[in-house]
Motif scaffolding. Structure first.
Motif, PDB file in Angstrom:
ATOM      1  N   ALA A  56       0.927  -1.214  -0.010  1.00  0.00           N
ATOM      2  CA  ALA A  56       0.245  -0.038   0.122  1.00  0.00           C
ATOM      3  C   ALA A  56       0.806   1.312  -0.001  1.00  0.00           C
ATOM      4  O   ALA A  56       1.680   1.301   0.901  1.00  0.00           O
ATOM      5  N   TRP A  57       0.719   2.018  -1.084  1.00  0.00           N
ATOM      6  CA  TRP A  57       1.555   3.244  -1.311  1.00  0.00           C
ATOM      7  C   TRP A  57       0.784   4.588  -0.813  1.00  0.00           C
ATOM      8  O   TRP A  57      -0.335   4.476  -1.600  1.00  0.00           O
ATOM      9  N   VAL A  58       1.292   5.430  -0.194  1.00  0.00           N
ATOM     10  CA  VAL A  58       0.577   6.652   0.282  1.00  0.00           C
ATOM     11  C   VAL A  58       1.498   7.891  -0.256  1.00  0.00           C
ATOM     12  O   VAL A  58       2.783   7.999   0.370  1.00  0.00           O
ATOM     13  N   VAL A  59       0.983   8.912  -0.679  1.00  0.00           N
ATOM     14  CA  VAL A  59       1.948   9.958  -1.122  1.00  0.00           C
ATOM     15  C   VAL A  59       1.799  11.198   0.016  1.00  0.00           C
ATOM     16  O   VAL A  59       1.157  11.021   0.975  1.00  0.00           O
ATOM     17  N   GLU A  60       3.035  11.765  -0.223  1.00  0.00           N
ATOM     18  CA  GLU A  60       2.857  13.261   0.624  1.00  0.00           C
ATOM     19  C   GLU A  60       2.903  14.343  -0.338  1.00  0.00           C
ATOM     20  O   GLU A  60       3.663  14.562  -1.207  1.00  0.00           O
ATOM     21  N   HIS A  61       1.761  15.170  -0.050  1.00  0.00           N
ATOM     22  CA  HIS A  61       1.373  16.410  -0.851  1.00  0.00           C
ATOM     23  C   HIS A  61       0.869  17.387   0.105  1.00  0.00           C
ATOM     24  O   HIS A  61       0.409  17.156   0.967  1.00  0.00           O
ATOM     25  N   HIS A  62       1.179  18.736  -0.413  1.00  0.00           N
ATOM     26  CA  HIS A  62       0.893  19.633   0.402  1.00  0.00           C
ATOM     27  C   HIS A  62      -0.014  20.759  -0.670  1.00  0.00           C
ATOM     28  O   HIS A  62       0.663  20.913  -1.668  1.00  0.00           O
ATOM     29  N   PHE A  63      -0.869  21.280  -0.110  1.00  0.00           N
ATOM     30  CA  PHE A  63      -1.649  22.410  -0.485  1.00  0.00           C
ATOM     31  C   PHE A  63      -2.464  22.223  -1.956  1.00  0.00           C
ATOM     32  O   PHE A  63      -2.708  23.101  -2.653  1.00  0.00           O
ATOM     33  N   LEU A  64      -2.364  20.806  -2.486  1.00  0.00           N
ATOM     34  CA  LEU A  64      -2.789  20.626  -3.769  1.00  0.00           C
ATOM     35  C   LEU A  64      -4.521  20.214  -3.768  1.00  0.00           C
ATOM     36  O   LEU A  64      -4.940  19.356  -3.684  1.00  0.00           O
ATOM     37  N   GLU A  65      -5.065  21.581  -3.648  1.00  0.00           N
ATOM     38  CA  GLU A  65      -6.617  21.167  -3.564  1.00  0.00           C
ATOM     39  C   GLU A  65      -7.049  20.083  -4.699  1.00  0.00           C
ATOM     40  O   GLU A  65      -6.655  20.235  -5.844  1.00  0.00           O
ATOM     41  N   GLU A  66      -8.110  19.444  -4.149  1.00  0.00           N
ATOM     42  CA  GLU A  66      -9.001  18.478  -5.034  1.00  0.00           C
ATOM     43  C   GLU A  66      -7.861  17.259  -5.271  1.00  0.00           C
ATOM     44  O   GLU A  66      -8.292  16.405  -5.209  1.00  0.00           O
ATOM     45  N   TYR A  67      -6.618  17.598  -5.728  1.00  0.00           N
ATOM     46  CA  TYR A  67      -5.673  16.594  -6.245  1.00  0.00           C
ATOM     47  C   TYR A  67      -5.275  15.792  -5.141  1.00  0.00           C
ATOM     48  O   TYR A  67      -5.252  14.255  -5.518  1.00  0.00           O
ATOM     49  N   SER A  68      -4.991  16.097  -4.021  1.00  0.00           N
ATOM     50  CA  SER A  68      -4.257  15.203  -3.042  1.00  0.00           C
ATOM     51  C   SER A  68      -4.666  16.019  -1.732  1.00  0.00           C
ATOM     52  O   SER A  68      -4.304  17.105  -1.487  1.00  0.00           O
ATOM     53  N   HIS A  69      -5.377  15.261  -0.737  1.00  0.00           N
ATOM     54  CA  HIS A  69      -5.548  15.759   0.548  1.00  0.00           C
ATOM     55  C   HIS A  69      -4.653  14.836   1.799  1.00  0.00           C
ATOM     56  O   HIS A  69      -4.995  14.247   2.472  1.00  0.00           O
ATOM     57  N   SER A  70      -3.406  14.496   1.289  1.00  0.00           N
ATOM     58  CA  SER A  70      -2.406  13.470   2.013  1.00  0.00           C
ATOM     59  C   SER A  70      -1.129  14.161   2.287  1.00  0.00           C
ATOM     60  O   SER A  70       0.047  13.937   1.817  1.00  0.00           O
ATOM     61  N   PRO A  71      -1.288  15.118   3.448  1.00  0.00           N
ATOM     62  CA  PRO A  71       0.090  15.840   3.624  1.00  0.00           C
ATOM     63  C   PRO A  71       1.022  15.104   4.848  1.00  0.00           C
ATOM     64  O   PRO A  71       2.055  15.317   5.009  1.00  0.00           O
ATOM     65  N   SER A  72       0.236  13.972   5.369  1.00  0.00           N
ATOM     66  CA  SER A  72       0.812  13.348   6.575  1.00  0.00           C
ATOM     67  C   SER A  72       0.712  11.838   6.177  1.00  0.00           C
ATOM     68  O   SER A  72       0.043  11.054   7.086  1.00  0.00           O
ATOM     69  N   PRO A  73       1.378  11.209   5.353  1.00  0.00           N
ATOM     70  CA  PRO A  73       1.150   9.787   5.107  1.00  0.00           C
ATOM     71  C   PRO A  73       1.723   9.008   6.251  1.00  0.00           C
ATOM     72  O   PRO A  73       1.249   7.836   6.560  1.00  0.00           O
ATOM     73  N   GLU A  74       2.877   9.310   6.887  1.00  0.00           N
ATOM     74  CA  GLU A  74       3.255   8.632   8.307  1.00  0.00           C
ATOM     75  C   GLU A  74       2.166   8.448   9.183  1.00  0.00           C
ATOM     76  O   GLU A  74       2.038   7.435   9.934  1.00  0.00           O
ATOM     77  N   SER A  75       1.146   9.507   9.418  1.00  0.00           N
ATOM     78  CA  SER A  75      -0.196   9.263  10.316  1.00  0.00           C
ATOM     79  C   SER A  75      -1.029   8.335   9.632  1.00  0.00           C
ATOM     80  O   SER A  75      -1.573   7.340  10.496  1.00  0.00           O
ATOM     81  N   PHE A  76      -1.323   8.374   8.505  1.00  0.00           N
ATOM     82  CA  PHE A  76      -2.344   7.429   7.763  1.00  0.00           C
ATOM     83  C   PHE A  76      -1.677   5.966   7.934  1.00  0.00           C
ATOM     84  O   PHE A  76      -2.488   5.264   8.393  1.00  0.00           O
ATOM     85  N   LEU A  77      -0.552   5.898   7.651  1.00  0.00           N
ATOM     86  CA  LEU A  77       0.095   4.445   7.679  1.00  0.00           C
ATOM     87  C   LEU A  77       0.170   3.922   9.071  1.00  0.00           C
ATOM     88  O   LEU A  77       0.210   2.718   9.283  1.00  0.00           O
ATOM     89  N   ALA A  78       0.608   4.771   9.900  1.00  0.00           N
ATOM     90  CA  ALA A  78       0.533   4.369  11.329  1.00  0.00           C
ATOM     91  C   ALA A  78      -0.916   3.724  11.708  1.00  0.00           C
ATOM     92  O   ALA A  78      -0.919   2.561  12.460  1.00  0.00           O
TER      93      ALA A  78
END
Length: 403
Positions: A42-64
């Motif tokens: 399972a791969w999760v990105v890290e992106h910041h400020f990219l409205e609509e495209y990605s709401h994933s700024p903290s992949p380490e929290s999600f993956l935890a």
């Protein structure tokens, strides 16, 4: 061949109260489903400020969180931005996640490709590669027992012992984001697994596999003291349903994903419009109404179709010696129910055929030992990261956002 799933955590407008909560909870359920069904990564990105495209700024929290709801699936940073994070914080977070997951972390690294992300963190497009490479040199001594220090152009870190240390020794497997196809060769040269975040034909995959393995076997130039990870993974749009027509009807999010890539990619340094000035979902639907043929052509690409259609496409990718196919299912407004049904059907009808591949393992062992010499293929004809059937779109003038 291994199979992963991939998350940008997309959330097109209009936004309603509770949408982000539902997005995250549904994604965790999807990971739990994939783990139960035998998917590998399972791969999760890290992106910041990219409205609509990605709401994933903290992949380490999600993956935890995912680590506590899964047992076997590998949990991949796809990727950790080394340009917008301090090296010590990266080392700490990777180690903690490795402990929480009992040694299931894959450590993917990248630079970011947009000034929208880089500028608030004091970084720029011109120096991001230098920052990335220095961060790599700083991080890996931190995984070893005892203290380390680093004194460079971008980071000055006094002698400290970064704790905790990861379960996997000497460190989790290493990958590098390849958002531009030529970076695949660079990943091979540096000894990293290549995370090919682009969408290519089987012919293009064949050429880039050769470029990658020739680089890692003949032109290896590591950036620091780490173990190489000879693996090449490619992302593909994905939706599996009983018929091709049903799969395409459910996979509308794939073309939204392509539309957003083209829209942003045409801007200088991929700069995003000011917050709230563009409703990407409205722009996408306007484009779709005006270009129905292009919409249909795009949906014929990727791994979108019945189990029989997808298996046929995967057999071609298998001849290219791809190590892992990463399935992009959560895109646009693809529904949670359809994503889960797609994962279930693929695991039941397609996955068993590709689970064991002794021919690939023998080929790979031969390549890495030098017993098999690969042709040096000119990759110039295979540099379009969007693929032959991808959408071609010019950014329209900004419009007022809704929602």
């Amino acid at each position: 061949m291994k199979f992963g799933i991939f998350y940008e955590l997309q959330l097109p407008r209009p936004w309603q109260s509770g949408d982000e909560l539902r997005l995250y909870q549904d994604a965790l359920t999807q990971l739990e489903t994939a783990d139960r069904l035998g998917y590998d990564y399972a791969w999760v990105v890290e992106h910041h400020f990219l409205e609509e495209y990605s709401h994933s700024p903290s992949p380490e929290s999600f993956l935890a969180a995912a680590s506590q709801r899964t047992k076997n699936i590998r949990l991949g940073h796809g990727i950790f931005q080394l340009t917008t994070n301090h090296p010590a914080r990266v080392a700490e977070r990777v180690a903690v996640l490795d402990l929480l997951s009992r040694g299931r972390v894959e450590f993917g690294m990248g630079e970011s490709a947009s000034i929208t992300e880089l500028t608030p963190f004091g970084r720029d497009m011109e120096t991001k590669k230098e920052v990335f490479e220095e961060a790599v040199r700083a991080i890996f001594p931190m995984f070893k027992d005892g203290g380390s220090e680093h004194h460079g152009k971008y980071f000055d870190i006094p002698l400290r012992n970064v704790v905790p240390k990861p379960v996997q020794k000497p460190h989790p497997p290493l990958w590098m984001a390849c958002s531009q196809l030529p970076t695949i060769e660079r990943a091979g040269q540096n000894g990293f697994g290549a995370l090919g975040f682009q969408f290519v034909s089987a012919d293009a995959a064949h050429a880039w596999v050769h470029a990658y393995y020739n680089a890692i076997t003949k032109r290896l130039k590591k950036l620091a003291d780490y173990e190489i990870n000879p693996n090449m993974a490619l992302v593909s749009f994905f939706m599996c349903a009983k018929t091709d027509e049903e799969a395409r009807a459910r996979a509308d999010g794939a073309t939204f994903f392509q539309f957003a890539l083209r829209f942003y990619g045409a801007s200088q340094n991929r700069q995003r419009p000011a917050p709230g000035t563009v409703n990407m979902w409205d722009e996408y639907n306007k484009w779709k109404r005006e270009n129905p043929e292009a919409q249909e052509a795009a949906l014929r690409g990727g791994l979108i179709g019945s189990p029989e259609t997808i298996a046929k496409k995967l057999r071609r990718f298998r001849t290219s010696h791809i190590d892992q196919v990463i399935l992009l299912n959560q895109a646009g407004k693809n529904s949670h129910e359809h994503i889960c049904e797609s994962l279930e059907l693929f695991a039941k009808e397609v996955l068993p055929e590709f689970r064991e591949d002794p021919e690939h393992e023998a080929w790979k062992a031969g390549v890495m030992s030098g017993a098999i010499q690969l042709e040096e293929i000119d990759t110039q004809a295979f540099t379009d990261r969007y693929g032959k059937l991808a959408i071609n779109v010019a950014p329209p003038k900004p419009v007022a956002a809704t929602g």
